[in-house]
Design an enzyme around this catalytic site. Sequence first.
Site, PDB file in Angstrom:
ATOM      1  N   ASN A   1      47.660  62.563-106.566  1.00 16.13           N
ATOM      2  CA  ASN A   1      46.893  61.462-107.153  1.00 16.13           C
ATOM      3  C   ASN A   1      45.875  61.009-106.114  1.00 16.13           C
ATOM      4  OD1 ASN A   1      45.945  59.058-108.256  1.00 16.13           O
ATOM      5  ND2 ASN A   1      47.943  58.388-108.976  1.00 16.13           N
TER       6      ASN A   1
ATOM      7  N   ASP B   1      42.648  60.310-117.009  1.00 16.96           N
ATOM      8  CA  ASP B   1      42.798  58.869-117.197  1.00 16.96           C
ATOM      9  C   ASP B   1      42.218  58.378-118.520  1.00 16.96           C
ATOM     10  OD1 ASP B   1      44.261  57.262-115.529  1.00 16.96           O
ATOM     11  OD2 ASP B   1      42.713  57.108-113.996  1.00 16.96           O
TER      12      ASP B   1
ATOM     13  N   HIS C   1      45.156  46.212-115.186  1.00 16.47           N
ATOM     14  CA  HIS C   1      45.456  47.097-114.061  1.00 16.47           C
ATOM     15  C   HIS C   1      44.532  46.680-112.917  1.00 16.47           C
ATOM     16  CE1 HIS C   1      46.683  50.916-112.061  1.00 16.47           C
ATOM     17  NE2 HIS C   1      45.558  50.653-111.409  1.00 16.47           N
TER      18      HIS C   1
ATOM     19  N   SER D   1      42.334  48.820-106.347  1.00 15.85           N
ATOM     20  CA  SER D   1      40.987  48.990-105.808  1.00 15.85           C
ATOM     21  C   SER D   1      39.977  49.015-106.958  1.00 15.85           C
ATOM     22  CB  SER D   1      40.906  50.269-104.990  1.00 15.85           C
ATOM     23  OG  SER D   1      39.610  50.428-104.444  1.00 15.85           O
TER      24      SER D   1
END
Length: 397
Positions: free
Chosen positions: A7, A143, A200, A203
């Site tokens: 990831n 995603d 969510h 960063s």
Amino acid sequence: MHILVVNSGSSSIKFSMFETSSREPQTLYDGEISGIGTPAAHLAIHGIDHPVPSDPSAADPIAATRIILDTVSAPRMPPVEAVGYRVVHPGPKLSDHQKITPEVLHDLAEAVSFAPLHDPAVLDVIREGQKHFPEVSHYACFDTVFHLTMPEEATTYPIPKSYRDQGVRRYGFHGLSCESIVRQLRASNLPFPKRMVICHLGSGCSVTALIDGQSVDTSMGLTPTGGVVMGTRPGDLDPGLLLYLLRQQQGDRESATAAVEKLLNHDAGMIALTSMPNDVKAIREASAKGNKEATLALKVFTRSLTKAIGGFSWLLGGLDAIVFAGGIGEHDPLTRYETLACLEPLGVAINSALNQQKTNGVRAISASDCRTTVFVIPAQEDLTIAMHVDRLARSNQ
């Protein structure tokens, strides 16, 4: 089967090893190289009982990937039998998680213009993984797949058809995180919320609206740069501001575009407001000491979240649940409180004691009389990838 999950982010690469003989993949170990490209690059690994190098020389994602691949291939480590990668943006040609073939790699290379912050690095990671493990199958998990349930009116930009035909639309991101949260809620003994938003916050930050566990709208659009305010990205901006920024650049068209792209992906967001590193904990400490820039940045950040949640609440006709996930969402109680404080008249309230607790798994932090349940749920992107890889590998067999 042993599945390695990789990831990769813009400055770190996480990795996990899963074993799939049981009903759900089980984590054997996990780790991360952080600070890639800096002297502070560091490798941490959990779940093994023998030492690994803790201060690697990871000048770039390729070097970091080689260190990870050498680490997971060392003696006494479980054999790698499949590899799954988180890929942020598949572009317009790929629409589902799938085995990586030369054709898939070609399509991903063409999609780089949609996600220049993430996709170039993950392509390098994939190529290194294929070279290191040429005998095993490699899989890409996107995603964006979770958001394929969004209706056309949510994905369509009001721009000329010629651009829409090129794949310019709202894709949405953090889908692997959202999918993991839906799965955890369904597996719990709690009533499943019909109308829900998932925040969510890491960063990168996004807010997603769901009905019956399916995405119907989300804050991010064509790229992961839009939506709410983030650590180094601005979120939504006036299109006229982008034109203004382009006109301020020196040099030819290509260099001007590259300069603005760097500004939007690396030099905007909260770091632009604070002149501090991308670290919410440090920004909160500075704010507590009276740093006005840090205080303003936090207000801009949480205000953008409140607006997104409020807008989706009206779109959905109310909210049954609000979920916080990601590094900030899971670990910063003040962000949760400040985001929801002004929503109390709408029936959203946090229990202060529950908000301060640190526990694992699905937990509710809302007040007992709150009409909207507020959850903190860990994002399990790597486990979700392992589950998809296991499913795809079995179907291939």
